[in-house]
Design a protein around this motif. Structure first.
Motif, PDB file in Angstrom:
ATOM      1  N   ILE A   9       3.839  -4.393   2.732  1.00  0.00           N
ATOM      2  CA  ILE A   9       4.413  -3.862   1.499  1.00  0.00           C
ATOM      3  C   ILE A   9       3.430  -2.870   0.897  1.00  0.00           C
ATOM      4  O   ILE A   9       2.245  -3.168   0.732  1.00  0.00           O
ATOM      5  CB  ILE A   9       4.740  -4.981   0.493  1.00  0.00           C
ATOM      6  N   ILE A  10       3.933  -1.688   0.572  1.00  0.00           N
ATOM      7  CA  ILE A  10       3.114  -0.636  -0.022  1.00  0.00           C
ATOM      8  C   ILE A  10       3.305  -0.668  -1.537  1.00  0.00           C
ATOM      9  O   ILE A  10       4.414  -0.518  -2.036  1.00  0.00           O
ATOM     10  CB  ILE A  10       3.510   0.747   0.514  1.00  0.00           C
ATOM     11  N   GLY A  11       2.206  -0.875  -2.262  1.00  0.00           N
ATOM     12  CA  GLY A  11       2.259  -0.903  -3.716  1.00  0.00           C
ATOM     13  C   GLY A  11       2.405  -2.309  -4.263  1.00  0.00           C
ATOM     14  O   GLY A  11       2.840  -3.230  -3.564  1.00  0.00           O
ATOM     15  N   SER A  12       2.027  -2.474  -5.535  1.00  0.00           N
ATOM     16  CA  SER A  12       2.086  -3.812  -6.137  1.00  0.00           C
ATOM     17  C   SER A  12       2.663  -3.776  -7.544  1.00  0.00           C
ATOM     18  O   SER A  12       2.252  -4.532  -8.425  1.00  0.00           O
ATOM     19  CB  SER A  12       0.688  -4.447  -6.172  1.00  0.00           C
ATOM     20  N   GLY A  13       3.626  -2.867  -7.776  1.00  0.00           N
ATOM     21  CA  GLY A  13       4.366  -2.891  -9.028  1.00  0.00           C
ATOM     22  C   GLY A  13       5.341  -4.052  -9.035  1.00  0.00           C
ATOM     23  O   GLY A  13       5.382  -4.867  -8.105  1.00  0.00           O
ATOM     24  N   PHE A  14       6.136  -4.139 -10.091  1.00  0.00           N
ATOM     25  CA  PHE A  14       7.022  -5.293 -10.241  1.00  0.00           C
ATOM     26  C   PHE A  14       7.975  -5.472  -9.064  1.00  0.00           C
ATOM     27  O   PHE A  14       8.202  -6.593  -8.602  1.00  0.00           O
ATOM     28  CB  PHE A  14       7.826  -5.170 -11.543  1.00  0.00           C
ATOM     29  N   SER A  15       8.563  -4.388  -8.567  1.00  0.00           N
ATOM     30  CA  SER A  15       9.533  -4.524  -7.477  1.00  0.00           C
ATOM     31  C   SER A  15       8.857  -5.008  -6.202  1.00  0.00           C
ATOM     32  O   SER A  15       9.392  -5.868  -5.489  1.00  0.00           O
ATOM     33  CB  SER A  15      10.259  -3.208  -7.232  1.00  0.00           C
ATOM     34  N   ALA A  16       7.682  -4.463  -5.909  1.00  0.00           N
ATOM     35  CA  ALA A  16       6.952  -4.870  -4.706  1.00  0.00           C
ATOM     36  C   ALA A  16       6.490  -6.321  -4.813  1.00  0.00           C
ATOM     37  O   ALA A  16       6.582  -7.090  -3.843  1.00  0.00           O
ATOM     38  CB  ALA A  16       5.756  -3.947  -4.483  1.00  0.00           C
ATOM     39  N   LEU A  17       5.991  -6.704  -5.982  1.00  0.00           N
ATOM     40  CA  LEU A  17       5.557  -8.097  -6.169  1.00  0.00           C
ATOM     41  C   LEU A  17       6.739  -9.054  -6.011  1.00  0.00           C
ATOM     42  O   LEU A  17       6.620 -10.103  -5.358  1.00  0.00           O
ATOM     43  CB  LEU A  17       4.932  -8.268  -7.552  1.00  0.00           C
TER      44      LEU A  17
END
Length: 493
Positions: A9-17
């Motif tokens: 998973i690329i990124g750790s914003g709300f959707s990725a988390l």
């Protein structure tokens, strides 16, 4: 699930988390790669000289969506953070000693409306009944559909509301209310969707129910509490995190995503899911593998960028509320300066957030933390001189409207604007909220969760389904995880 996959998973914003949690729950081996030093994406936290600021989202609306997210894992929101309902919810300033306070309940808001415009109280109740109906249809059902087909929007309930997709919030509000201030207050919530009220379908009045019906909340020590909570859940489920990991390339072999290049290292996986900016993610692909052209992106209506200031004051500030909107200038001219004739507004609307009014940990004792935001057109010219000029503009008005001098109490200020959205988040044109939810950019008309050209490549977040905002981001993470699991289940059959 027997067919366990290695998922990047690329990124750790709300959707990725959110997606990481759902995929790990399904048994997959999930690793999150984040270019910055902490999780949260645009919802990161700034700590400076004893002050704490949420750098991005600061409004906690639609608490039921957060509850539903944690319930999917047999958890409760309260297992991870505490919520405070703000009373009042917020204040809207129009002049010196001239403001409207939005209470924490519809009854008191109705009384306030009636006091301003005779007959508007009963009209507000009618409007809110329709808004609640739309909320029940949209947030409890429609937004949990993956945006694959227009048929997703066709239900018995939506068939009865088809006219609302071809009218606008602005038209509907103006049919009922004449007072310009009340109109602006009712048009305000849809700004979270990233478009002008005159371009936003009437059906989106569900945002008014989110505002007046469900209220405005605050996680006890800020929105980053939510990031920490979801990250904690992800780790409990076995998700691994790699910080300071800038993705340099997505490697495709035979039209299948096979690996990513991170800080010069090649990491292979079965699935690549990007929660990063959709446009930026496609630039990590060779040209022939990109679904959307530069012409496509340039033709889209994007939500505004923002000029933000994080300010530490050495004393408590008077005549303020936790959230405050400053509508003492022309609301519609500022909207025109964002969407119709992009330019720096001569007289900007602005928003101020003082979390230390509610949360004593946000500032040292006897001091105040302030967050100021001016919406701007995406792609606008951004210089330090312009930032400073506009800080002085809003401070002039803030001091006048709240009847106090505050400049001499400022310990520090830190700005964040279009250039920072690009450098920190790879944001297209430096937009702050994603792609606007206009009629032609709703549901199946938004960029897809699954790449049309590359197998095993998926997307999530505010440029795809269902749209901008923190609650939609959590839903986006769920939707894309379901698509991924559906693909692997089909392979097993």
């Amino acid at each position: 699930m027997k067919n366990i996959k290695k998922i990047t998973i690329i990124g750790s914003g709300f959707s990725a988390l959110a997606a990481s949690c759902y995929l790990a729950k399904s048994g997959h081996d999930v690793t999150v790669y984040e270019k910055n030093a902490t999780t949260g994406g645009r919802a990161r936290q700034l700590k400076k000289e004893g002050f704490t600021f949420d750098m991005g989202p600061s409004w906690y609306w639609m608490p039921d969506v957060f509850d539903r997210f944690f319930a999917d894992f047999g958890k409760k929101t309260t297992d991870y953070y505490e919520l405070i309902k703000l009373a009042p919810a917020y204040r809207v300033y129009y002049g010196i000693d001239d403001f409207i306070t939005i209470a924490d309940n519809l009854r008191d808001i109705t009384i306030a409306f009636e006091a301003i415009e005779k007959g508007s109280g009963s009209l507000l109740n009618e409007f809110m009944a329709e808004a609640k109906s739309n909320y029940d249809i949209a947030i409890k059902d429609l937004v949990y559909r993956p945006g694959i087909s227009p048929l997703e929007l066709i239900t018995a309930e939506t068939a009865m509301k088809v006219g609302q997709f071809f009218s606008t919030i602005s038209k509907d509000v103006r049919k009922k209310f004449k007072n310009e201030r009340l109109i602006q207050i009712l048009e305000f919530p849809v700004l979270f969707l990233g478009a002008k009220p005159s371009d936003t379908p009437s059906f989106y009045s569900f945002m008014n129910y989110a505002d007046f019906g469900l209220g405005t909340w605050h996680p006890k020590t800020g929105m980053f509490d939510v990031v920490r909570g979801i990250e904690s859940l992800a780790r409990e489920l076995g998700v691994k995190f790699q910080m300071n990991s800038n993705i340099e390339k997505i490697i495709v072999v035979h039209k299948t995503a096979k690996s990513i290049q991170v800080n010069g290292e090649i990491i292979t996986s079965d699935v690549i899911l990007s929660g990063a900016d959709y446009h930026h993610t496609e630039t990590l692909l060779d040209m022939e593998h990109r679904t959307y052209s530069e012409k496509y992106w340039d033709s889209r209506v994007f939500a505004p960028s923002s000029l933000l200031f994080y300010v530490g004051f050495n004393k408590k500030i008077k005549n303020i509320s936790h959230h405050a909107l400053f509508f003492d200038v022309d609301f519609y001219q500022h909207a025109k300066d964002i969407y119709d004739e992009p330019q720096w507004p001569k007289e900007p609307l602005f928003y101020a957030n003082f979390p230390s009014v509610t949360d004593e940990t946000a500032a040292p004792e006897g001091m105040e933390s302030g967050f100021f935001l001016i919406p701007l057109a995406p792609g606008i010219n951004d210089t330090e001189a312009l930032r400073e000029e506009y800080f002085e503009k809003i401070m002039d008005r803030f001091e006048t409207l709240t009847q106090q001098k505050v400049r001499n109490t400022i310990l520090f200020k830190q700005s964040f604007c279009k250039n920072d959205f690009v450098s920190e988040y790879n944001s297209y044109k430096g937009n702050a909220y994603g792609m606007a939810n206009t009629l032609l950019q709703t549901a199946f008309l938004r960029p897809k969760l699954k790449s049309k050209k590359v197998k095993n490549l998926y997307f999530t977040g505010q440029l795809t389904v269902p749209g901008p905002g923190v609650p939609p981001a959590l839903i986006s993470g769920k939707l894309v995880s379901e698509l991924i699991n559906k693909q692997f289940l089909a392979q097993q059959l």
